[in-house]
Design an enzyme around this catalytic site. Structure first.
Site, PDB file in Angstrom:
ATOM      1  CB  THR A  69      36.835  35.100  41.196  1.00  0.00           C
ATOM      2  OG1 THR A  69      37.527  35.777  40.169  1.00  0.00           O
ATOM      3  CG2 THR A  69      36.294  33.780  40.689  1.00  0.00           C
ATOM      4  CE  LYS A  73      37.529  39.450  42.652  1.00  0.00           C
ATOM      5  NZ  LYS A  73      38.853  39.992  42.336  1.00  0.00           N
ATOM      6  CG  ASN A  94      39.539  38.696  47.437  1.00  0.00           C
ATOM      7  OD1 ASN A  94      39.422  39.030  48.614  1.00  0.00           O
ATOM      8  ND2 ASN A  94      40.686  38.313  46.924  1.00  0.00           N
ATOM      9  CG  ASP A 109      41.832  40.740  44.832  1.00  0.00           C
ATOM     10  OD1 ASP A 109      42.326  39.601  44.835  1.00  0.00           O
ATOM     11  OD2 ASP A 109      40.746  41.016  44.287  1.00  0.00           O
ATOM     12  N   GLY A 134      39.575  49.344  37.646  1.00  0.00           N
ATOM     13  CA  GLY A 134      38.609  48.274  37.902  1.00  0.00           C
ATOM     14  C   GLY A 134      38.791  47.700  39.303  1.00  0.00           C
ATOM     15  CG  ASN A 156      40.573  53.453  33.852  1.00  0.00           C
ATOM     16  OD1 ASN A 156      41.227  52.438  33.687  1.00  0.00           O
ATOM     17  ND2 ASN A 156      39.254  53.482  33.725  1.00  0.00           N
ATOM     18  NE  ARG A 157      39.767  51.258  27.733  1.00  0.00           N
ATOM     19  CZ  ARG A 157      39.581  50.002  27.379  1.00  0.00           C
ATOM     20  NH1 ARG A 157      40.187  49.514  26.317  1.00  0.00           N
ATOM     21  NH2 ARG A 157      38.789  49.210  28.084  1.00  0.00           N
TER      22      ARG A 157
HETATM   23  P1  NDP Z   1      38.069  44.970  35.666  1.00  0.00           P
HETATM   24  O1  NDP Z   1      37.336  44.473  34.474  1.00  0.00           O
HETATM   25  O2  NDP Z   1      37.311  45.390  36.874  1.00  0.00           O
HETATM   26  O3  NDP Z   1      38.968  46.244  35.220  1.00  0.00           O
HETATM   27  C1  NDP Z   1      39.768  46.203  34.078  1.00  0.00           C
HETATM   28  C2  NDP Z   1      40.589  47.490  33.950  1.00  0.00           C
HETATM   29  O4  NDP Z   1      41.496  47.348  32.845  1.00  0.00           O
HETATM   30  C3  NDP Z   1      39.762  48.737  33.689  1.00  0.00           C
HETATM   31  O5  NDP Z   1      40.348  49.834  34.342  1.00  0.00           O
HETATM   32  C4  NDP Z   1      39.883  48.880  32.156  1.00  0.00           C
HETATM   33  O6  NDP Z   1      39.747  50.220  31.723  1.00  0.00           O
HETATM   34  C5  NDP Z   1      41.306  48.445  31.968  1.00  0.00           C
HETATM   35  N1  NDP Z   1      41.594  47.982  30.599  1.00  0.00           N
HETATM   36  C6  NDP Z   1      41.256  46.791  30.051  1.00  0.00           C
HETATM   37  N2  NDP Z   1      41.718  46.713  28.786  1.00  0.00           N
HETATM   38  C7  NDP Z   1      42.350  47.896  28.526  1.00  0.00           C
HETATM   39  C8  NDP Z   1      43.041  48.429  27.406  1.00  0.00           C
HETATM   40  N3  NDP Z   1      43.189  47.723  26.277  1.00  0.00           N
HETATM   41  N4  NDP Z   1      43.591  49.661  27.505  1.00  0.00           N
HETATM   42  C9  NDP Z   1      43.464  50.378  28.652  1.00  0.00           C
HETATM   43  N5  NDP Z   1      42.814  49.930  29.753  1.00  0.00           N
HETATM   44  C10 NDP Z   1      42.271  48.701  29.693  1.00  0.00           C
HETATM   45  O7  NDP Z   1      39.121  43.844  36.000  1.00  0.00           O
HETATM   46  P2  NDP Z   1      39.835  43.579  37.424  1.00  0.00           P
HETATM   47  O8  NDP Z   1      40.327  44.868  37.947  1.00  0.00           O
HETATM   48  O9  NDP Z   1      38.976  42.722  38.276  1.00  0.00           O
HETATM   49  O10 NDP Z   1      41.063  42.671  36.975  1.00  0.00           O
HETATM   50  C11 NDP Z   1      42.154  43.222  36.244  1.00  0.00           C
HETATM   51  C12 NDP Z   1      43.249  42.187  36.152  1.00  0.00           C
HETATM   52  O11 NDP Z   1      43.775  41.960  37.457  1.00  0.00           O
HETATM   53  C13 NDP Z   1      42.778  40.809  35.641  1.00  0.00           C
HETATM   54  O12 NDP Z   1      43.604  40.438  34.557  1.00  0.00           O
HETATM   55  C14 NDP Z   1      43.010  39.873  36.807  1.00  0.00           C
HETATM   56  O13 NDP Z   1      43.512  38.620  36.369  1.00  0.00           O
HETATM   57  C15 NDP Z   1      44.071  40.601  37.611  1.00  0.00           C
HETATM   58  N6  NDP Z   1      44.024  40.291  39.050  1.00  0.00           N
HETATM   59  C16 NDP Z   1      45.127  39.732  39.598  1.00  0.00           C
HETATM   60  C17 NDP Z   1      45.159  39.414  40.931  1.00  0.00           C
HETATM   61  C18 NDP Z   1      46.377  38.798  41.510  1.00  0.00           C
HETATM   62  O14 NDP Z   1      46.341  38.375  42.681  1.00  0.00           O
HETATM   63  N7  NDP Z   1      47.475  38.725  40.775  1.00  0.00           N
HETATM   64  C19 NDP Z   1      44.011  39.689  41.811  1.00  0.00           C
HETATM   65  C20 NDP Z   1      42.901  40.315  41.143  1.00  0.00           C
HETATM   66  C21 NDP Z   1      42.921  40.591  39.805  1.00  0.00           C
HETATM   67  P3  NDP Z   1      38.308  50.871  31.356  1.00  0.00           P
HETATM   68  O15 NDP Z   1      37.700  51.295  32.665  1.00  0.00           O
HETATM   69  O16 NDP Z   1      38.662  52.012  30.485  1.00  0.00           O
HETATM   70  O17 NDP Z   1      37.522  49.803  30.657  1.00  0.00           O
END
Ligand code: NDP
Length: 285
Positions: A69, A73, A94, A109, A134, A156-157
């Site tokens: 994690t 990854k 993962n 995932d 992400g 995406n932002r």
């Molecule tokens: P990353 O850090 O790789 O990506 C985060 C994403 O969220 C980016 O696209 C980011 O945008 C966006 N983001 C964050 N804050 C904001 C905001 N305030 N407004 C708009 N966009 C925002 O994280 P991961 O993809 O690894 O994980 C994301 C979530 O997924 C986590 O909370 C994790 O717990 C969950 N998850 C759940 C799983 C499950 O099995 N349920 C499995 C894997 C993950 P930007 O690019 O603009 O920064």
């Protein structure tokens, strides 16, 4: 003749940093007990500077596999012996699985999400909107494309993360795709079948954070999914329920990716209800 004891347990675990708040150990060990397996799942805090040694350690100690994690990854890939198809496309792992003497990287995932979706609807032919670009968005979008989604829109932002994902989907997975910069409240297009929040918005403790979305565009024929496992009933999930949509919460996805990892390691089909119950003891509903 007395009983022949075997005190050697099979080892699995998770490498991450931070790791203390990750509930996977509790969920997987409940399933080990339920299925009568003398296995352990250890939550191991591994600093990026120690990842190579940690993988070597897992090899020599005969780990049957381990989850990776944040932040490992992508970095773990160079220490493995091979990758499964979707992990190779996503360039993220993962779940590491020992096959004979090789450590192979998989990604559960996106597969966990698809499994949850299939309980409601077939992914083939769907028009999907994914909020975020992400790791979670990458995993879900690649898997949805492999399962026959016809269009995937990435909202995406930041463009720096959104555009490379769209490039990957169109060039390597060959699905129709476009990137929409996320400004203001996103309006879900009428053609969309499935809307997925794959951002980290709403994760505990920021439970009141709002996904910027025009909620009047949540129509009752939509499936709305949220990756946030804690709390499972996010603001988005609540709004989608109120709009009459079918919903998939992040807890279900977490259970399903756990079931897939369990099968990779042990060969046993774990009872998802046991894992669900274990997570219910940890997360506030
Ligand atoms: P990353 O850090 O790789 O990506 C985060 C994403 O969220 C980016 O696209 C980011 O945008 C966006 N983001 C964050 N804050 C904001 C905001 N305030 N407004 C708009 N966009 C925002 O994280 P991961 O993809 O690894 O994980 C994301 C979530 O997924 C986590 O909370 C994790 O717990 C969950 N998850 C759940 C799983 C499950 O099995 N349920 C499995 C894997 C993950 P930007 O690019 O603009 O920064």
């Amino acid at each position: 003749m007395g009983k022949v004891w075997n005190f050697k347990q099979e080892l699995t675990g998770a490498f991450g940093k931070p790791i203390a708040e990750n509930p996977t150990q509790y969920m997987i060990e409940a399933a080990f007990r339920y299925h009568g397996l003398e296995w352990r799942y250890l939550s191991l805090e591994v600093d990026p500077s120690g990842l190579e040694d940690a993988v070597k350690g897992a090899r020599v100690m005969g780990f049957r596999g381990f989850n990776c994690t944040i932040p490992h990854k992508v970095a773990v890939i160079e220490y493995l012996d091979g990758l499964g198809e979707s992990a190779e496309l996503m360039e993220a792992v993962n779940c590491v699985v020992r096959r004979e003497d090789k450590l192979i990287g998989e990604n559960t995932d996106g597969k966990g999400f698809v499994q949850s979706l299939k309980e409601l609807r077939e992914p083939v032919g769907s028009d999907v909107v994914i909020l975020g670009a992400g790791g979670a968005a990458r995993a879900i979008s690649v898997e949805m494309a492999l399962m026959g989604a016809t269009r995937i829109t990435i909202v995406n932002r930041s463009q720096e993360r959104g555009e490379p994902l769209v490039d990957l989907l169109s060039s390597r997975v060959k699905v129709a795709t476009d990137f929409v910069p996320w400004t203001g409240d996103f309006k879900v297009p009428e053609t969309t079948n499935i809307l997925i929040n794959a951002t980290s918005i709403g994760l505990f403790p920021d439970v009141d954070a709002r996904v910027a979305l025009d909620e009047s565009t949540l129509r009752s024929n939509l499936v709305v999914a949220d990756v946030i496992p804690n709390p499972p009933s996010t603001r988005l999930i609540q709004a989608a329920r109120e709009a009459g949509c079918q919903v998939i919460d992040g807890k279900r996805m977490l259970v399903n990716q756990g079931v897939l990892g369990f099968k990779y390691w042990t060969g046993v089909d774990a009872n998802p209800a046991v894992m669900h119950k274990a997570l219910g003891e940890v997360f506030d509903e």
